[in-house]
Design an enzyme around this catalytic site. Structure first.
Site, PDB file in Angstrom:
ATOM      1  N   HIS A   1      -0.611  -8.263   8.960  1.00 42.74           N
ATOM      2  CA  HIS A   1      -0.759  -6.841   8.635  1.00 42.74           C
ATOM      3  C   HIS A   1      -0.473  -5.912   9.822  1.00 42.74           C
ATOM      4  O   HIS A   1       0.269  -4.947   9.704  1.00 42.74           O
ATOM      5  CB  HIS A   1      -2.182  -6.546   8.139  1.00 42.74           C
TER       6      HIS A   1
ATOM      7  N   LYS B   1       0.859  -1.195   0.000  1.00 39.46           N
ATOM      8  CA  LYS B   1       0.000   0.000   0.000  1.00 39.46           C
ATOM      9  C   LYS B   1       0.887   1.235   0.000  1.00 39.46           C
ATOM     10  O   LYS B   1       1.851   1.322   0.767  1.00 39.46           O
ATOM     11  CB  LYS B   1      -0.909   0.002   1.242  1.00 39.46           C
TER      12      LYS B   1
ATOM     13  N   LYS C   1     -13.895  -7.241  12.090  1.00 41.41           N
ATOM     14  CA  LYS C   1     -14.797  -7.256  10.940  1.00 41.41           C
ATOM     15  C   LYS C   1     -16.173  -6.774  11.392  1.00 41.41           C
ATOM     16  O   LYS C   1     -16.513  -6.867  12.559  1.00 41.41           O
ATOM     17  CB  LYS C   1     -14.905  -8.669  10.376  1.00 41.41           C
TER      18      LYS C   1
HETATM   19  C1  BG6 Z   1      -6.652  -9.856   4.026  1.00 43.47           C
HETATM   20  C2  BG6 Z   1      -7.506 -10.596   5.009  1.00 43.47           C
HETATM   21  O1  BG6 Z   1      -5.314 -10.209   4.170  1.00 43.47           O
HETATM   22  O2  BG6 Z   1      -6.798  -8.460   4.246  1.00 43.47           O
HETATM   23  C3  BG6 Z   1      -8.954 -10.182   4.890  1.00 43.47           C
HETATM   24  O3  BG6 Z   1      -7.385 -11.996   4.774  1.00 43.47           O
HETATM   25  C4  BG6 Z   1      -9.078  -8.681   5.021  1.00 43.47           C
HETATM   26  O4  BG6 Z   1      -9.744 -10.828   5.866  1.00 43.47           O
HETATM   27  C5  BG6 Z   1      -8.120  -7.978   4.075  1.00 43.47           C
HETATM   28  O5  BG6 Z   1     -10.406  -8.322   4.706  1.00 43.47           O
HETATM   29  C6  BG6 Z   1      -8.104  -6.481   4.334  1.00 43.47           C
HETATM   30  O6  BG6 Z   1      -7.358  -5.862   3.329  1.00 43.47           O
HETATM   31  P1  BG6 Z   1      -7.632  -4.350   2.925  1.00 43.47           P
HETATM   32  O7  BG6 Z   1      -6.590  -4.059   1.903  1.00 43.47           O
HETATM   33  O8  BG6 Z   1      -9.027  -4.283   2.394  1.00 43.47           O
HETATM   34  O9  BG6 Z   1      -7.476  -3.556   4.183  1.00 43.47           O
END
Ligand code: BG6
Length: 499
Positions: A249, A191, A348
């Site tokens: 992440h 990103k 979520k």
């Molecule tokens: C993914 C997860 O790695 O990242 C998902 O497996 C999640 O569950 C997604 O929704 C979120 O990514 P972003 O780029 O939409 O923040």
């Protein structure tokens, strides 16, 4: 860490880009649209081929239709150009392959063989499939003779399910590919705003002297989503938010906030520094887990004004113990950060989509203005990763007017959309081009992945043995109340972005 703008558009070598899981959600929603954008920029060499591999028995024409529809659905409408779509779709073919059956492998070999031995051609194998297949696929690729020094393998997260399985996957893939040929994707690192974190920290002088325990009170990292688990319930129910988001992440974001400046931005130097942060995370004892972590799970509620079902209804598993929300407190035990809490939260079906890092500085040591006996508010730097990339520094200013000094909070705002007019590429665009170029800087190294699992594992173990279940929170809210208590206990509160 950030690559010069020219690198995103630099010429690439000839490439055969093979995607295992070619008919899956990731390929159709993310990978092919990303390749489309690079095609639109004219970056893909004329002889680039894209091969979708799946168990589906569709032929090339059927797969091209699928890709065509996926581009229609997932590329922003203003970016769609029929001629570019036609060019990309013409590069695409499909191989129906069952991993246990030799036929599909022969077909794949047949497609790739004309470029074997060509020192100018790169072969990418993108594994958008379950991690249990990573090892077996690599073994077969080796057996059919398509792995040489010009081959690269890309693994989607999660790499493994815990430390032992991550090691097994890494061992199995490592028997076929050397570490520099292995690209473990954490798409957050692709990103723009995440790469910009390093630039903000290290290409400007004013922050760095303050970036330590002398001036920083604590750090908050939030990744909140309004989406539920969609059609990934089968995977998600075996993973949960800790494995799906925190292990990768959120810890990567934490690393970029906390790491020391590398001597220069190179293939290994940034990863070396991130690894040191992971290794410095305070290990959790079972008591720490009980005190410093909160897990939650959404029940039915309203998201964006629309009713949504509970998690257990979403996944059709009434007995599920999986969490869709995690909040936790940790510390980075090193000289720079000793004693500074890092609070992480992700969930979520929350009330908003927001990924943000907030660095909360210490309050001024002395209240010298009249009427400010309660103290002057601490400065806060909000670094918004998405949806609206930017930065906001909360400060205190004098309210204009006579009659004494009245203090008022104000903010210095930087919006990237306003400051830069060009399109911000999707994370996968940069990452896929980096794979083809062979630049691993933005990918997770084996030791990083294993260090992250090492830290996460005591939490997994404790949760598995603890009698309590994830706390309920209605969909469309900010998570379980226990997450607020986690900070209140320390005399702090979560900083919401509009505060
Ligand atoms: C993914 C997860 O790695 O990242 C998902 O497996 C999640 O569950 C997604 O929704 C979120 O990514 P972003 O780029 O939409 O923040």
């Amino acid at each position: 860490m950030t690559l010069p703008a020219t690198e995103l558009t630099s010429t690439l070598p000839t490439c055969d880009f093979t995607v295992f899981g070619g008919t899956g959600d990731l390929a159709l929603r993310k990978l092919l649209p990303a390749l489309y954008q690079r095609e639109r920029e004219g970056q893909l060499p004329a002889d680039t081929r894209i091969i979708g591999v799946s168990r589906s028995s569709i032929d090339d024409a059927g797969y091209r239709d699928l890709v065509h529809d996926a581009l229609d659905e997932h590329v922003p409408h203003d970016d769609l150009d029929a001629a570019v779509v036609a060019r990309l779709v013409a590069r695409v073919s499909h191989v129906a392959l069952d991993i246990e059956e030799p036929d599909g492998w022969h077909l794949l070999h047949g497609l790739l063989k004309d470029r074997l031995g060509d020192q100018d051609a790169v072969r990418v194998f993108y594994l958008a499939v379950s991690p249990t297949l990573f090892g077996p696929i690599c073994e077969r690729l080796d057996q059919i003779g398509v792995v040489d020094g010009r081959a690269r393998v890309v693994m989607e997260k999660p790499v493994g399910h815990d430390l032992a399985s991550a090691r097994e996957v890494n061992e199995a893939v490592g028997r076929v590919f050397d570490e520099p040929q292995i690209f473990r994707i954490d798409h957050y690192l692709g990103k723009e705003s995440v790469q910009n974190l390093l630039v903000t920290r290290f290409a400007n002088t004013f922050l760095e002297p303050l970036w330590n325990s002398h001036w920083v009170d604590h750090v908050q990292i939030t990744v909140s989503e309004t989406l539920g688990v969609g059609d990934r319930g089968g995977y998600y129910d075996t993973a949960g938010a800790l494995r799906d988001m925190v292990q990768n992440h959120l810890l990567q974001l934490l690393c970029l906030v906390a790491m020391e400046p590398p001597t220069y931005v190179g293939r290994e130097t940034v990863r070396d520094e991130k690894l040191k942060v992971l290794q410095a995370l305070k290990p959790m004892t079972p008591t720490d887990v009980d005190r410093d972590t909160v897990r939650g799970r959404y029940v039915a509620g309203l998201v964006d004004g629309k009713p949504v079902p509970s998690y257990v209804d979403d996944v059709g598993h009434p007995g599920s113990g999986t969490e869709t929300y995690v909040a936790l407190r940790t510390e980075v035990q090193n000289w720079r950060w000793a004693g500074v809490p890092f609070y992480l939260r992700t969930g979520k079906r929350m009330d908003r989509r927001l990924s943000e890092i907030v660095v909360v500085f210490k309050e001024p040591p002395h209240a010298m203005f009249p009427h400010s006996e309660g103290g002057t508010p601490a400065n806060r730097l909000h670094i918004q990763v998405q949806p609206d990339e930017g930065m906001r520094l909360h400060m205190t200013a004098k309210e204009p007017g006579p009659g004494g000094i009245r203090l008022r909070p104000v903010s210095l705002d930087l919006s990237y959309a306003t400051a830069f007019s060009q399109r911000s590429p999707d994370a996968y665009e940069r990452l896929l081009m980096d794979v083809i170029r062979g630049n691993p800087t933005l990918f997770m190294r084996r030791d990083e992945v294993e260090a992250a699992w090492t830290w996460v594992e005591p939490i997994l173990r404790r949760w598995a043995s603890a009698p309590d279940r994830p706390k309920r929170y209605p969909a469309g809210t900010s998570g379980p109340t226990a997450a607020a208590t986690l900070l209140e206990r320390d005399g702090r509160t979560w900083q919401e972005s509009d505060q």
